[in-house]
Design a protein around this motif. Structure first.
Motif, PDB file in Angstrom:
ATOM      1  N   ILE A   8      -3.068   8.798 -18.999  1.00 57.11           N
ATOM      2  CA  ILE A   8      -4.404   8.129 -19.472  1.00 57.11           C
ATOM      3  C   ILE A   8      -3.727   6.485 -19.804  1.00 57.11           C
ATOM      4  CG2 ILE A   8      -5.871   7.625 -21.453  1.00 57.11           C
ATOM      5  CD1 ILE A   8      -6.556  10.683 -21.638  1.00 57.11           C
ATOM      6  N   GLY A   9      -2.740   6.558 -20.743  1.00 59.11           N
ATOM      7  CA  GLY A   9      -1.967   5.220 -20.656  1.00 59.11           C
ATOM      8  C   GLY A   9      -1.656   4.398 -19.450  1.00 59.11           C
ATOM      9  N   VAL A  10      -1.345   5.096 -18.578  1.00 58.16           N
ATOM     10  CA  VAL A  10      -1.000   4.417 -17.266  1.00 58.16           C
ATOM     11  C   VAL A  10      -2.121   4.078 -16.618  1.00 58.16           C
ATOM     12  CG1 VAL A  10       0.008   4.809 -14.776  1.00 58.16           C
ATOM     13  CG2 VAL A  10       1.247   5.621 -16.669  1.00 58.16           C
ATOM     14  N   PHE A  11      -3.199   4.623 -16.605  1.00 57.90           N
ATOM     15  CA  PHE A  11      -4.539   4.355 -15.867  1.00 57.90           C
ATOM     16  C   PHE A  11      -5.042   2.970 -16.739  1.00 57.90           C
ATOM     17  CE2 PHE A  11      -9.136   4.265 -15.853  1.00 57.90           C
ATOM     18  CZ  PHE A  11      -9.352   4.514 -14.487  1.00 57.90           C
ATOM     19  N   ILE A  12      -5.094   3.036 -18.031  1.00 57.14           N
ATOM     20  CA  ILE A  12      -5.665   1.966 -18.525  1.00 57.14           C
ATOM     21  C   ILE A  12      -4.718   0.454 -18.786  1.00 57.14           C
ATOM     22  CG2 ILE A  12      -6.043   1.134 -21.131  1.00 57.14           C
ATOM     23  CD1 ILE A  12      -6.496   3.670 -21.893  1.00 57.14           C
ATOM     24  N   ALA A  13      -3.619   0.975 -18.517  1.00 58.76           N
ATOM     25  CA  ALA A  13      -2.624  -0.111 -18.285  1.00 58.76           C
ATOM     26  C   ALA A  13      -2.683  -0.828 -16.917  1.00 58.76           C
ATOM     27  CB  ALA A  13      -1.008   0.085 -18.508  1.00 58.76           C
ATOM     28  N   ALA A  14      -2.925   0.068 -15.984  1.00 60.45           N
ATOM     29  CA  ALA A  14      -3.214  -0.486 -14.671  1.00 60.45           C
ATOM     30  C   ALA A  14      -4.416  -1.049 -14.442  1.00 60.45           C
ATOM     31  CB  ALA A  14      -3.115   0.333 -13.750  1.00 60.45           C
ATOM     32  N   ALA A  15      -5.416  -0.519 -15.020  1.00 60.83           N
ATOM     33  CA  ALA A  15      -6.843  -0.984 -14.750  1.00 60.83           C
ATOM     34  C   ALA A  15      -7.172  -2.279 -15.249  1.00 60.83           C
ATOM     35  CB  ALA A  15      -7.838   0.216 -15.251  1.00 60.83           C
ATOM     36  N   ILE A  16      -6.670  -2.410 -16.633  1.00 58.65           N
ATOM     37  CA  ILE A  16      -7.078  -3.536 -17.445  1.00 58.65           C
ATOM     38  C   ILE A  16      -6.760  -4.860 -16.932  1.00 58.65           C
ATOM     39  CG2 ILE A  16      -4.911  -3.768 -18.908  1.00 58.65           C
ATOM     40  CD1 ILE A  16      -6.698  -4.269 -21.293  1.00 58.65           C
ATOM     41  N   GLY A  45       0.871  -8.064  -8.729  1.00 57.35           N
ATOM     42  CA  GLY A  45       0.625  -6.955  -9.332  1.00 57.35           C
ATOM     43  C   GLY A  45       1.083  -5.768  -8.345  1.00 57.35           C
ATOM     44  N   THR A  46       0.731  -5.758  -7.092  1.00 55.73           N
ATOM     45  CA  THR A  46       1.328  -4.997  -6.124  1.00 55.73           C
ATOM     46  C   THR A  46       2.813  -4.670  -5.867  1.00 55.73           C
ATOM     47  OG1 THR A  46      -0.803  -5.477  -4.668  1.00 55.73           O
ATOM     48  CG2 THR A  46       0.750  -4.102  -3.506  1.00 55.73           C
ATOM     49  N   LEU A  47       3.296  -5.708  -5.979  1.00 59.50           N
ATOM     50  CA  LEU A  47       4.799  -5.943  -5.669  1.00 59.50           C
ATOM     51  C   LEU A  47       5.465  -5.179  -6.989  1.00 59.50           C
ATOM     52  CD1 LEU A  47       7.356  -6.541  -4.552  1.00 59.50           C
ATOM     53  CD2 LEU A  47       7.290  -8.873  -5.637  1.00 59.50           C
ATOM     54  N   LEU A  49       4.030  -2.892  -9.375  1.00 61.41           N
ATOM     55  CA  LEU A  49       3.673  -1.694  -9.374  1.00 61.41           C
ATOM     56  C   LEU A  49       4.450  -0.944  -8.249  1.00 61.41           C
ATOM     57  CD1 LEU A  49      -0.264  -1.829  -9.732  1.00 61.41           C
ATOM     58  CD2 LEU A  49       1.448  -0.635 -11.217  1.00 61.41           C
ATOM     59  N   LEU A  50       4.928  -1.381  -7.328  1.00 56.75           N
ATOM     60  CA  LEU A  50       5.726  -0.663  -6.145  1.00 56.75           C
ATOM     61  C   LEU A  50       7.204  -0.446  -7.042  1.00 56.75           C
ATOM     62  CD1 LEU A  50       6.314   0.601  -3.601  1.00 56.75           C
ATOM     63  CD2 LEU A  50       6.458  -1.739  -2.479  1.00 56.75           C
ATOM     64  N   LEU A  51       7.523  -1.479  -7.429  1.00 58.35           N
ATOM     65  CA  LEU A  51       8.884  -1.493  -8.191  1.00 58.35           C
ATOM     66  C   LEU A  51       8.845  -0.527  -9.272  1.00 58.35           C
ATOM     67  CD1 LEU A  51       9.771  -5.442  -8.206  1.00 58.35           C
ATOM     68  CD2 LEU A  51      11.053  -3.711  -6.982  1.00 58.35           C
ATOM     69  N   VAL A  52       7.903  -0.540 -10.170  1.00 54.91           N
ATOM     70  CA  VAL A  52       7.907   0.567 -11.152  1.00 54.91           C
ATOM     71  C   VAL A  52       7.667   1.912 -10.650  1.00 54.91           C
ATOM     72  CG1 VAL A  52       6.365   1.327 -13.006  1.00 54.91           C
ATOM     73  CG2 VAL A  52       6.806  -1.248 -12.880  1.00 54.91           C
ATOM     74  N   THR A  53       6.985   2.034  -9.427  1.00 58.28           N
ATOM     75  CA  THR A  53       6.717   3.436  -8.863  1.00 58.28           C
ATOM     76  C   THR A  53       8.371   3.737  -8.603  1.00 58.28           C
ATOM     77  OG1 THR A  53       4.522   2.769  -8.140  1.00 58.28           O
ATOM     78  CG2 THR A  53       5.609   4.823  -7.060  1.00 58.28           C
ATOM     79  N   LEU A  54       8.914   3.060  -7.948  1.00 54.77           N
ATOM     80  CA  LEU A  54      10.295   3.351  -7.413  1.00 54.77           C
ATOM     81  C   LEU A  54      11.295   3.472  -8.474  1.00 54.77           C
ATOM     82  CD1 LEU A  54      10.574   0.696  -4.215  1.00 54.77           C
ATOM     83  CD2 LEU A  54      10.080   3.440  -4.304  1.00 54.77           C
ATOM     84  N   CYS A  55      11.006   3.036  -9.793  1.00 53.42           N
ATOM     85  CA  CYS A  55      12.005   3.233 -10.908  1.00 53.42           C
ATOM     86  C   CYS A  55      11.829   4.748 -11.360  1.00 53.42           C
ATOM     87  CB  CYS A  55      11.551   2.420 -11.971  1.00 53.42           C
ATOM     88  SG  CYS A  55      12.280   0.581 -11.806  1.00 53.42           S
ATOM     89  N   MET A  56      10.627   5.358 -11.072  1.00 54.83           N
ATOM     90  CA  MET A  56      10.251   6.900 -11.852  1.00 54.83           C
ATOM     91  C   MET A  56      11.445   7.658 -11.417  1.00 54.83           C
ATOM     92  SD  MET A  56       7.847   6.110 -13.677  1.00 54.83           S
ATOM     93  CE  MET A  56       8.378   4.596 -13.823  1.00 54.83           C
ATOM     94  N   THR A  57      11.797   7.873 -10.430  1.00 53.34           N
ATOM     95  CA  THR A  57      12.904   8.910  -9.876  1.00 53.34           C
ATOM     96  C   THR A  57      14.231   8.568 -10.615  1.00 53.34           C
ATOM     97  OG1 THR A  57      11.766   9.803  -8.048  1.00 53.34           O
ATOM     98  CG2 THR A  57      14.018  10.143  -8.259  1.00 53.34           C
ATOM     99  N   THR A  81      -4.283   0.741  -4.815  1.00 52.89           N
ATOM    100  CA  THR A  81      -5.431  -0.067  -5.107  1.00 52.89           C
ATOM    101  C   THR A  81      -5.342  -1.705  -5.298  1.00 52.89           C
ATOM    102  OG1 THR A  81      -6.052   1.973  -6.562  1.00 52.89           O
ATOM    103  CG2 THR A  81      -7.222  -0.049  -6.911  1.00 52.89           C
ATOM    104  N   TYR A  82      -4.343  -2.036  -5.894  1.00 60.88           N
ATOM    105  CA  TYR A  82      -3.831  -3.421  -5.968  1.00 60.88           C
ATOM    106  C   TYR A  82      -3.920  -3.858  -4.440  1.00 60.88           C
ATOM    107  CZ  TYR A  82      -3.388  -4.020 -10.966  1.00 60.88           C
ATOM    108  OH  TYR A  82      -3.556  -3.727 -12.530  1.00 60.88           O
TER     109      TYR A  82
END
Length: 206
Positions: A8-16, A45-47, A49-57, A81-82
């Motif tokens: 939910i936190g990720v959803f709010i942070a990305a949508a706001i 924002g797309t760039l 979010l892509l970097l953040v996504t790749l940080c997860m693993t 989405t972005y």
């Protein structure tokens, strides 16, 4: 349910952010060309979010906390989405849906082609991000989703072409991307222990 609050936190942070930028545009806070500002912010924002996504693993492997992986797919879909909003904004605010102008723009600004290739790559990742595609593709699924790194390269090149006059911010994103790419090297992965004291080597997931 385990990581519901985290999701939910990720959803709010990305949508706001898109909603805030749209409000600023409607309130005339973005200057004389709010459409261009929106397009630029959505692209950046797309760039990010892509970097953040790749940080997860890497973060999961370093800390041993499964929450990073729990939101990886969600972050990837927000990245898509972005980029859809970025492309839609470009077509609406820059081209005015004048398709005849698109050919002219492609000739004058080749970075649009680079961005389009990145979009197609993110589209492929988004369409196959579900469990059905994982089962259907088997081992090929991981290979397909390693396209995230070439897509990151396309995104960085796209941005570099646009902000040639000021490379400071671009260099930060490029450095983060380079670090993430180095972490993919098996020899490097094996030498980075988990911060939580576990000994497992890095997996090769995206």
């Amino acid at each position: 349910m385990r990581f519901l609050a985290w999701r939910i936190g990720v959803f709010i942070a990305a949508a706001i952010w898109p909603m805030l930028w749209l409000y600023e545009a409607l309130a005339n806070f973005l200057g004389p060309d709010p459409g261009k500002v929106l397009v630029d912010r959505l692209g950046l924002g797309t760039l990010i979010l892509l970097l953040v996504t790749l940080c997860m693993t890497p973060l999961q492997k370093l800390t041993g906390w499964a929450g990073w992986i729990a939101v990886r797919r969600q972050l990837g879909l927000w990245c898509f989405t972005y980029v859809v909003l970025h492309l839609s904004g470009y077509l609406a605010f820059i081209l005015g849906f004048d398709w005849s102008q698109l050919g002219v723009e492609l000739g004058k600004r080749p970075y649009i082609i680079v961005g389009a290739l990145g979009f197609l790559g993110l589209l492929a990742l988004a369409v196959t991000s579900n469990r059905y595609s994982q089962r259907r593709l088997g081992g090929r699924w991981k290979k397909l989703h390693r396209l995230a790194y070439p897509i990151l390269g396309l995104g960085l090149l796209h941005m570099l072409w646009i902000v040639r006059a000021d490379l400071k911010e671009w260099a930060i994103y490029a450095f983060i991307g380079a670090v993430l790419l180095v972490l993919r090297v098996p020899a490097v992965m094996r030498r980075i222990p988990r911060l939580m004291g576990r000994k497992e080597p890095f997996a090769t997931k995206t």
